[in-house]
Structures are given as structure tokens and as C-alpha cells.
Design a protein around this motif. Structure first.
Motif, PDB file in Angstrom:
ATOM      1  N   ILE A  70     -25.923  18.014 -28.349  1.00 54.63           N
ATOM      2  CA  ILE A  70     -27.079  17.979 -26.481  1.00 54.63           C
ATOM      3  C   ILE A  70     -27.198  17.233 -25.651  1.00 54.63           C
ATOM      4  CG2 ILE A  70     -29.218  19.270 -25.976  1.00 54.63           C
ATOM      5  CD1 ILE A  70     -29.683  20.868 -28.314  1.00 54.63           C
ATOM      6  N   ALA A  71     -27.501  16.268 -26.270  1.00 53.14           N
ATOM      7  CA  ALA A  71     -27.950  15.139 -25.345  1.00 53.14           C
ATOM      8  C   ALA A  71     -26.737  14.346 -24.851  1.00 53.14           C
ATOM      9  CB  ALA A  71     -28.025  13.960 -26.233  1.00 53.14           C
ATOM     10  N   ALA A  72     -25.253  14.661 -25.669  1.00 52.14           N
ATOM     11  CA  ALA A  72     -24.157  13.990 -25.094  1.00 52.14           C
ATOM     12  C   ALA A  72     -23.568  14.810 -23.535  1.00 52.14           C
ATOM     13  CB  ALA A  72     -22.819  14.084 -26.270  1.00 52.14           C
ATOM     14  N   LEU A  73     -24.498  16.130 -24.242  1.00 51.61           N
ATOM     15  CA  LEU A  73     -23.821  16.907 -22.441  1.00 51.61           C
ATOM     16  C   LEU A  73     -24.428  16.590 -21.195  1.00 51.61           C
ATOM     17  CD1 LEU A  73     -22.803  20.028 -21.875  1.00 51.61           C
ATOM     18  CD2 LEU A  73     -24.810  20.460 -22.642  1.00 51.61           C
ATOM     19  N   PHE A  74     -25.224  16.324 -21.206  1.00 50.83           N
ATOM     20  CA  PHE A  74     -26.176  15.581 -20.473  1.00 50.83           C
ATOM     21  C   PHE A  74     -25.793  14.408 -19.426  1.00 50.83           C
ATOM     22  CE2 PHE A  74     -29.703  18.499 -22.113  1.00 50.83           C
ATOM     23  CZ  PHE A  74     -30.106  19.001 -21.466  1.00 50.83           C
ATOM     24  N   GLY A  75     -25.388  13.656 -20.701  1.00 55.26           N
ATOM     25  CA  GLY A  75     -24.514  12.237 -20.703  1.00 55.26           C
ATOM     26  C   GLY A  75     -23.505  12.431 -19.946  1.00 55.26           C
ATOM     27  N   TYR A  76     -22.363  13.748 -20.356  1.00 56.64           N
ATOM     28  CA  TYR A  76     -21.252  14.020 -19.679  1.00 56.64           C
ATOM     29  C   TYR A  76     -21.659  14.332 -18.128  1.00 56.64           C
ATOM     30  CZ  TYR A  76     -18.953  13.483 -24.342  1.00 56.64           C
ATOM     31  OH  TYR A  76     -18.309  13.041 -25.368  1.00 56.64           O
ATOM     32  N   LEU A  77     -22.176  14.802 -18.004  1.00 53.51           N
ATOM     33  CA  LEU A  77     -22.560  15.945 -16.646  1.00 53.51           C
ATOM     34  C   LEU A  77     -23.651  14.674 -16.166  1.00 53.51           C
ATOM     35  CD1 LEU A  77     -24.464  18.886 -17.382  1.00 53.51           C
ATOM     36  CD2 LEU A  77     -22.306  18.510 -16.907  1.00 53.51           C
ATOM     37  N   ILE A 134      -8.541   3.800 -34.400  1.00 53.99           N
ATOM     38  CA  ILE A 134      -7.387   3.131 -34.655  1.00 53.99           C
ATOM     39  C   ILE A 134      -7.731   2.744 -36.235  1.00 53.99           C
ATOM     40  CG2 ILE A 134      -5.593   1.883 -35.214  1.00 53.99           C
ATOM     41  CD1 ILE A 134      -5.805   3.890 -33.008  1.00 53.99           C
ATOM     42  N   VAL A 135      -8.877   1.524 -36.438  1.00 57.23           N
ATOM     43  CA  VAL A 135      -9.076   0.530 -37.363  1.00 57.23           C
ATOM     44  C   VAL A 135     -10.018   1.777 -38.659  1.00 57.23           C
ATOM     45  CG1 VAL A 135     -10.418  -0.952 -38.424  1.00 57.23           C
ATOM     46  CG2 VAL A 135      -9.417  -1.653 -36.147  1.00 57.23           C
ATOM     47  N   VAL A 136     -10.898   1.992 -37.673  1.00 65.38           N
ATOM     48  CA  VAL A 136     -11.530   3.903 -38.737  1.00 65.38           C
ATOM     49  C   VAL A 136     -10.942   4.153 -39.739  1.00 65.38           C
ATOM     50  CG1 VAL A 136     -13.789   4.885 -39.094  1.00 65.38           C
ATOM     51  CG2 VAL A 136     -13.652   2.582 -37.462  1.00 65.38           C
ATOM     52  N   PHE A 137      -9.765   4.765 -38.528  1.00 69.96           N
ATOM     53  CA  PHE A 137      -9.248   6.052 -38.871  1.00 69.96           C
ATOM     54  C   PHE A 137      -8.173   5.855 -40.287  1.00 69.96           C
ATOM     55  CE2 PHE A 137      -5.101   8.052 -38.526  1.00 69.96           C
ATOM     56  CZ  PHE A 137      -5.699  10.200 -38.742  1.00 69.96           C
ATOM     57  N   ALA A 138      -7.880   4.451 -39.879  1.00 70.18           N
ATOM     58  CA  ALA A 138      -7.027   3.654 -40.815  1.00 70.18           C
ATOM     59  C   ALA A 138      -7.342   3.764 -42.268  1.00 70.18           C
ATOM     60  CB  ALA A 138      -5.486   2.859 -40.182  1.00 70.18           C
ATOM     61  N   THR A 139      -8.418   2.701 -42.300  1.00 72.65           N
ATOM     62  CA  THR A 139      -9.403   2.697 -43.765  1.00 72.65           C
ATOM     63  C   THR A 139      -9.649   3.982 -44.084  1.00 72.65           C
ATOM     64  OG1 THR A 139     -11.383   2.470 -42.000  1.00 72.65           O
ATOM     65  CG2 THR A 139      -9.519   0.480 -42.676  1.00 72.65           C
ATOM     66  N   SER A 140      -9.957   4.916 -43.273  1.00 70.48           N
ATOM     67  CA  SER A 140     -10.590   6.668 -43.854  1.00 70.48           C
ATOM     68  C   SER A 140     -11.464   6.076 -44.762  1.00 70.48           C
ATOM     69  CB  SER A 140      -9.146   7.119 -44.688  1.00 70.48           C
ATOM     70  OG  SER A 140      -7.931   7.444 -44.363  1.00 70.48           O
ATOM     71  N   PRO A 141     -12.629   5.714 -44.112  1.00 69.45           N
ATOM     72  CA  PRO A 141     -13.796   5.857 -44.923  1.00 69.45           C
ATOM     73  C   PRO A 141     -14.535   7.559 -44.840  1.00 69.45           C
ATOM     74  CG  PRO A 141     -13.900   5.682 -42.664  1.00 69.45           C
ATOM     75  CD  PRO A 141     -12.956   5.646 -42.444  1.00 69.45           C
ATOM     76  N   ASP A 142     -15.835   7.218 -45.769  1.00 71.32           N
ATOM     77  CA  ASP A 142     -16.127   8.637 -46.538  1.00 71.32           C
ATOM     78  C   ASP A 142     -16.605  10.055 -45.378  1.00 71.32           C
ATOM     79  OD1 ASP A 142     -18.907   8.570 -46.546  1.00 71.32           O
ATOM     80  OD2 ASP A 142     -18.519   6.806 -46.806  1.00 71.32           O
ATOM     81  N   VAL A 143     -16.283  10.916 -45.849  1.00 73.50           N
ATOM     82  CA  VAL A 143     -16.399  11.795 -44.908  1.00 73.50           C
ATOM     83  C   VAL A 143     -18.104  11.694 -44.269  1.00 73.50           C
ATOM     84  CG1 VAL A 143     -16.627  14.533 -44.125  1.00 73.50           C
ATOM     85  CG2 VAL A 143     -15.169  14.151 -45.958  1.00 73.50           C
ATOM     86  N   VAL A 144     -19.372  11.003 -44.786  1.00 73.83           N
ATOM     87  CA  VAL A 144     -20.440  11.273 -44.170  1.00 73.83           C
ATOM     88  C   VAL A 144     -20.890   9.979 -42.913  1.00 73.83           C
ATOM     89  CG1 VAL A 144     -22.903  10.613 -44.794  1.00 73.83           C
ATOM     90  CG2 VAL A 144     -21.464  11.811 -46.627  1.00 73.83           C
ATOM     91  N   THR A 145     -19.412   8.763 -43.505  1.00 76.78           N
ATOM     92  CA  THR A 145     -19.800   7.709 -42.838  1.00 76.78           C
ATOM     93  C   THR A 145     -18.646   8.045 -41.096  1.00 76.78           C
ATOM     94  OG1 THR A 145     -19.335   5.968 -44.825  1.00 76.78           O
ATOM     95  CG2 THR A 145     -18.274   5.352 -42.339  1.00 76.78           C
ATOM     96  N   ASN A 146     -17.550   8.736 -41.039  1.00 77.87           N
ATOM     97  CA  ASN A 146     -17.053   9.186 -40.452  1.00 77.87           C
ATOM     98  C   ASN A 146     -18.027  10.320 -39.233  1.00 77.87           C
ATOM     99  OD1 ASN A 146     -14.408   8.270 -40.482  1.00 77.87           O
ATOM    100  ND2 ASN A 146     -13.391   9.834 -41.960  1.00 77.87           N
ATOM    101  N   MET A 147     -18.936  11.560 -40.309  1.00 78.12           N
ATOM    102  CA  MET A 147     -19.571  11.962 -39.344  1.00 78.12           C
ATOM    103  C   MET A 147     -20.959  10.733 -38.272  1.00 78.12           C
ATOM    104  SD  MET A 147     -20.174  14.794 -38.657  1.00 78.12           S
ATOM    105  CE  MET A 147     -22.117  15.699 -38.185  1.00 78.12           C
ATOM    106  N   HIS A 148     -21.193  10.199 -39.662  1.00 79.70           N
ATOM    107  CA  HIS A 148     -22.198   8.900 -38.197  1.00 79.70           C
ATOM    108  C   HIS A 148     -21.687   7.732 -37.484  1.00 79.70           C
ATOM    109  CE1 HIS A 148     -24.948   9.534 -41.692  1.00 79.70           C
ATOM    110  NE2 HIS A 148     -25.518   9.124 -41.798  1.00 79.70           N
ATOM    111  N   ILE A 149     -20.013   7.132 -37.384  1.00 78.28           N
ATOM    112  CA  ILE A 149     -19.541   6.719 -36.812  1.00 78.28           C
ATOM    113  C   ILE A 149     -19.174   8.083 -35.126  1.00 78.28           C
ATOM    114  CG2 ILE A 149     -17.260   5.873 -36.294  1.00 78.28           C
ATOM    115  CD1 ILE A 149     -17.315   4.909 -38.389  1.00 78.28           C
ATOM    116  N   MET A 184     -21.011  10.457 -34.281  1.00 79.11           N
ATOM    117  CA  MET A 184     -22.000  11.180 -33.750  1.00 79.11           C
ATOM    118  C   MET A 184     -22.786  10.095 -32.919  1.00 79.11           C
ATOM    119  SD  MET A 184     -24.709  12.805 -35.803  1.00 79.11           S
ATOM    120  CE  MET A 184     -24.533  11.446 -37.612  1.00 79.11           C
ATOM    121  N   PHE A 185     -21.814   8.451 -33.009  1.00 84.27           N
ATOM    122  CA  PHE A 185     -22.209   7.011 -32.281  1.00 84.27           C
ATOM    123  C   PHE A 185     -21.618   6.634 -31.192  1.00 84.27           C
ATOM    124  CE2 PHE A 185     -20.715   2.811 -31.331  1.00 84.27           C
ATOM    125  CZ  PHE A 185     -21.979   2.575 -30.260  1.00 84.27           C
ATOM    126  N   TYR A 186     -20.211   7.847 -31.362  1.00 84.80           N
ATOM    127  CA  TYR A 186     -18.717   7.454 -30.590  1.00 84.80           C
ATOM    128  C   TYR A 186     -19.119   8.724 -28.921  1.00 84.80           C
ATOM    129  CZ  TYR A 186     -14.063   6.518 -29.144  1.00 84.80           C
ATOM    130  OH  TYR A 186     -12.767   6.450 -28.508  1.00 84.80           O
TER     131      TYR A 186
END
Length: 501
Positions: free
Chosen positions: A132-139, A354-369, A371-373
């Protein structure tokens, strides 16, 4: 039977790994059950206590009523056990075990997949609010980019190659902001885009418009990174003009910025249709197909890194060796803006995608990344519009000039305005009286001694002319001197038009 034998058998439930053979696992379960049952004959359990208990996974120790047993996770029946986690079971006050939880819920913290799924479920409300916050950021980003593009079109003096590149970058980012806002708005309000990961989609289930949107979404993302690379290449080629001779073609940039993304995204769509025909192409059934987009984008990110390092080194050399101090301000400002954008866009993509996807961290870490992205992507365009447009002194001067033209007859314009705009590239001149030129020169410490002396001479000539009122022209012509880096701060096309006038 030896008293220690049941204990030795039960130790294996924390040491053995799960077997792919169901018969082996069944045999182990019977062995653990017998060992847990035999403990009752060897160990006397006080009355009212919970007895030794085997729940088909682990053997629980006899416990006093009202207390909770905590033990490490067993490994013999769990596919991906988390050995450092623990599991607990409470003994009720009436001397019976609390079996209100199912085995799946009880041992969820021991299974890595189930544990990550539980953590993911706990993050879903946060992820929803982030979107929801990102939607306002995009607009908001789309609004800023639209305003910046309007300024580049409205101010005709800004129609030069450098600003054309800025305009196309803003256009690519605007397309990206709009497609991202549509995807987020659909996720929050409409849920029209199917995001399932099923890969058995029949021909009748194909959604052309949904896949066309996915194609446009990926195209806008690809094009934005390519235009960021073009920004770096343009400044790189301008600075190293003595090495890279020849004119820089706008058509070549247009073909690169919009054509290369079309080629790669079309190749990706072709293979997605053949080997990963998932609904709407949001998820890929074949994980290797994502590299069709990530590989070229990674190459562009590496090119951005190369441009950034080269620009930084050249900036340091220029500022140390350049004698034209009057050109440092805008030259430094443009370089800082470009380096900031190259690092923020290209660097972030390389690290996160690239780096994060190639190293394949756990699903929860990917979720945090992720959300930041999402928040980062929704706001980065505001920074780019600010650096290249709203904080651009060239645009500020053009707006001031536009206001003076609309007002008509305003304050008298100094005869040196044209000369000052050519020489003092670090500041704006609002058109004061002739006799204030000398005071203006004293305030500008960045003007080189040669130019300062020349303007001082010109000022003396004008002042003398005004005082005598007999000679209303300059006694000697003054040639326009351009710093070596003035083309980085002003459009060359605009300069030529002014000189003709």
C-alpha cells in the motif's frame, strides 16, 4: 534386558536422518515405541505424573503435572530438520498430556519448510501494508516524472542531446512506475492478474492481455536500466572526448535504449511460452528462464559500475588539474548526480537481483529483501527527477528567463547578461544594472583571473560610457570565452542560437 538399552535406542531419534524408504521409517517408529514403553518397567513414575509417552514421532519423558517438557527436535522423521530448535509438550494438572495440537503444528518449528511457511504467514500483513505504501510511492514518482518531462518539453532552450537522454530516461521510468502501480493496485484491490505457480495451463486458459501486461512490465524495467547505462555512457564519452572522437548520435541512443530491451524481453517471452506456460508469466515454472533477463541486466549493471569508477577517477583528475575554476561547480554537480544514479540503480540491481538471487537465501530473508526493494523502487524515480531536473540550475535559469519573457517589460537587463551566462557557469544572473557587474564579479570567487580581468575592463568601459553619455558603445570588442567543460552545463544548441542573435 539392560536398563541402558532403551535409552540408547531413543538417542537415535535425534541422530538418524530421514529415510526415503517408508519401510525403514516404519521399522524405526516401532523400535522407538517399544523403547519408550520399556522405560515404564525400568523407571517408576510417581502417581499423578504424566507417563512416558510416544506420539509417533518422539518419546516424551515422564513429567510432573502442570509442567512443560522441552527437548531438541528429532531428525529421523523430518526432511529438513532444524537441529537448534526445540519442541515442547505440557503435562496437564490431571496427569495427562496436552494433545490439543496436531503433530504438524507441534513439530512445525522443527521442519524448515513448515517453519519458513509460518514465518511467511506472519509477514503477510506487513507485506500488504508495504505494498500500500509502495502504491503511493509509485504514483508520487509518476507525478514527479511527468512534471519533469513537461519542463523539458516546455522549455525549448533545453532541447539538446543531454536533456533528450534525460527525457527518455524519465519516460522509461514513468512506464515502469505505471506498470508497477497497476500490478500493486491489482494485488490490493482487484486480484485480476493470476499469480499461481501452476504450470499445466491448457491452450484455452491462456490470457493474452494478462501476458501482454507482464511483457510490458518486464520491458519497462529492462528499458529503465538500459537508459541508466546510456546516461553513464554519454557522460563517459563527453569526458573522454579526446579519446572518443566523433559526434554522438541521438538516434543511436534511441535505438539502443528502446530496441535492446525489446529484443531480450521478446526472447524471454518466446521461451516462456514454450517451456514455462504459467498464468500471466508472473512466476516461472522453469527457474533457468529468469536468467534470460537477469544476465543482460547484470551486464548493464557491471557497465554502470565501470562508468561510475571511470567518472570518479576523471572527476578527481579534472578538479586537480583544470585551470578553469569557473566550470567546476556545474561540472562537479552533473558528475555527482550521474554517479549517484549509477550507483543507486545499477548497484542496487546487481546486489539484490543478481547476488541475492544467485546465493538463494531462505524464503523469509528473500521476503524481507523484497519488501525493502519494493519501497526502494517506488521512490528512486523521485531522486532521479530531483537530481536531473528539479535541482538543475540550468532549468532554474530557464524558468527565470521564461518568467521575464511572460512579464514583458520588466527591470532593465544588463548588457553583460549574455557574457556572464557564458563565463560564470556556476551561478545565475538576473539582469542587474551595468554598474553592478564589478560587485557581482567580486562575489564570485570561482571566476578565473583572466576572465575576471576581462569583465572588469568591460565594466569600466560601460561605466565610463554611462557617466559621459557621449559614447554608448564598448570601446573594444570582447570575444566570448567558453570553459572547456561548459557543454556539460549548457545545451550547445541553445548557445548557438544565442550567438546568432
Amino acid at each position: 534386558m539392560d536398563v541402558s538399552q532403551p535409552f540408547e535406542v531413543l538417542k537415535q531419534q535425534f541422530l538418524l536422518n530421514v529415510s526415503t524408504d517408508p519401510k525403514v521409517n516404519s521399522r524405526r517408529a516401532r523400535a522407538f515405541f517399544r523403547a519408550c514403553r520399556d522405560l515404564r518397567s525400568f523407571v517408576e513414575v510417581p502417581e499423578g505424573h504424566c507417563p512416558f509417552y510416544f506420539d509417533n514421532i518422539a518419546c516424551w519423558n515422564a513429567t510432573a503435572p502442570g509442567e512443560t517438557v522441552v527437548m531438541p527436535c528429532v531428525t529421523w522423521v523430518i526432511n529438513n530438520p532444524i537441529r537448534e530448535h526445540t519442541v515442547s509438550l505440557r503435562c496437564l494438572p490431571n496427569g495427562t498430556w496436552d494433545n490439543s495440537e496436531s503433530l504438524t503444528e507441534k513439530y512445525a518449528y522443527c521442519d524448515k519448510g513448515a517453519y519458513e511457511e509460518m514465518r511467511m504467514e506472519s509477514l503477510l500483513p506487513i507485506a500488504y501494508n508495504i505494498r500500500i505504501a509502495a502504491l503511493f510511492g509509485y504514483l508520487l514518482s509518476a507525478l514527479c516524472l511527468t512534471l519533469a518531462m513537461f519542463l523539458f518539453v516546455w522549455l525549448k532552450k533545453l532541447h539538446c542531446l543531454r536533456n533528450r537522454i534525460h527525457f527518455n530516461l524519465f519516460l522509461a521510468l514513468l512506464l515502469r512506475m505505471l506498470t508497477c502501480s497497476i500490478e500493486v493496485a491489482d494485488y490490493i484491490f482487484f486480484n485480476v492478474i493470476e499469480r499461481s505457480e501452476r504450470c499445466d495451463v491448457s491452450i484455452s486458459d491462456l490470457n493474452f492481455w494478462c501476458k501482454a501486461f507482464s511483457f510490458l512490465w518486464n520491458y519497462s524495467i529492462f528499458a529503465s536500466y538500459v537508459w541508466i547505462s546510456i546516461e553513464g555512457y554519454y557522460l563517459f564519452s563527453i569526458i573522454y572526448r579526446s579519446v572518443f572522437n566523433g559526434d554522438i548520435s541521438c538516434k543511436r541512443f534511441m535505438l539502443t535504449g528502446w530496441g535492446i530491451p525489446l529484443v531480450f524481453v521478446s526472447i524471454w517471452a518466446f521461451f516462456m511460452q514454450l517451456y514455462s506456460n504459467s498464468p500471466c508469466w508472473i512466476h516461472s515454472c522453469n527457474p533457468n528462464l529468469v536468467w534470460l533477463l537477469k544476465t543482460p541486466l547484470g551486464l548493464f549493471a557491471m557497465a554502470n559500475f565501470f562508468f561510475t569508477i571511470s567518472l570518479f577517477c576523471q572527476l578527481y583528475k579534472k578538479l586537480c588539474l583544470d585551470d578553469h575554476l569557473d566550470g567546476r561547480y556545474k561540472y562537479t554537480k552533473l558528475l555527482k548526480s550521474t554517479i549517484c544514479v549509477l550507483l543507486s540503480m545499477g548497484g542496487a540491481y546487481f546486489v539484490i537481483d543478481i547476488v541475492v538471487f544467485a546465493t538463494s537465501p531462505d524464503v523469509v530473508t528473500n521476503m524481507h529483501i523484497h519488501m525493502f526493494y519494493v519501497i526502494y523502487n517506488s521512490l528512486i524515480s523521485i531522486l532521479i527527477a530531483y537530481l536531473f531536473c528539479f535541482n538543475n540550475s540550468e532549468i532554474k535559469q530557464a524558468l527565470q528567463s521564461k518568467r521575464r519573457e511572460e512579464k514583458g517589460s520588466g527591470a532593465p537587463t544588463c548588457a553583460h547578461t549574455h557574457l556572464l551566462e557564458r563565463l560564470v557557469v556556476g551561478s545565475a544572473y538576473n539582469g542587474c544594472a551595468e554598474c553592478q557587474v564589478e560587485m557581482k564579479l567580486m562575489e564570485m570567487n570561482e571566476v578565473s583571473p583572466t576572465i575576471s580581468a576581462m569583465l572588469a575592463s568591460a565594466c569600466e568601459t560601460v561605466c565610463t560610457t554611462v557617466e559621459n553619455s557621449a559614447h554608448n558603445t564598448f570601446t573594444k570588442p570582447i570575444s566570448v570565452l567558453r570553459p572547456r567543460v561548459s557543454h556539460l552545463s549548457y545545451c550547445r544548441e541553445a548557445e548557438e542560437e544565442d550567438l546568432e542573435v
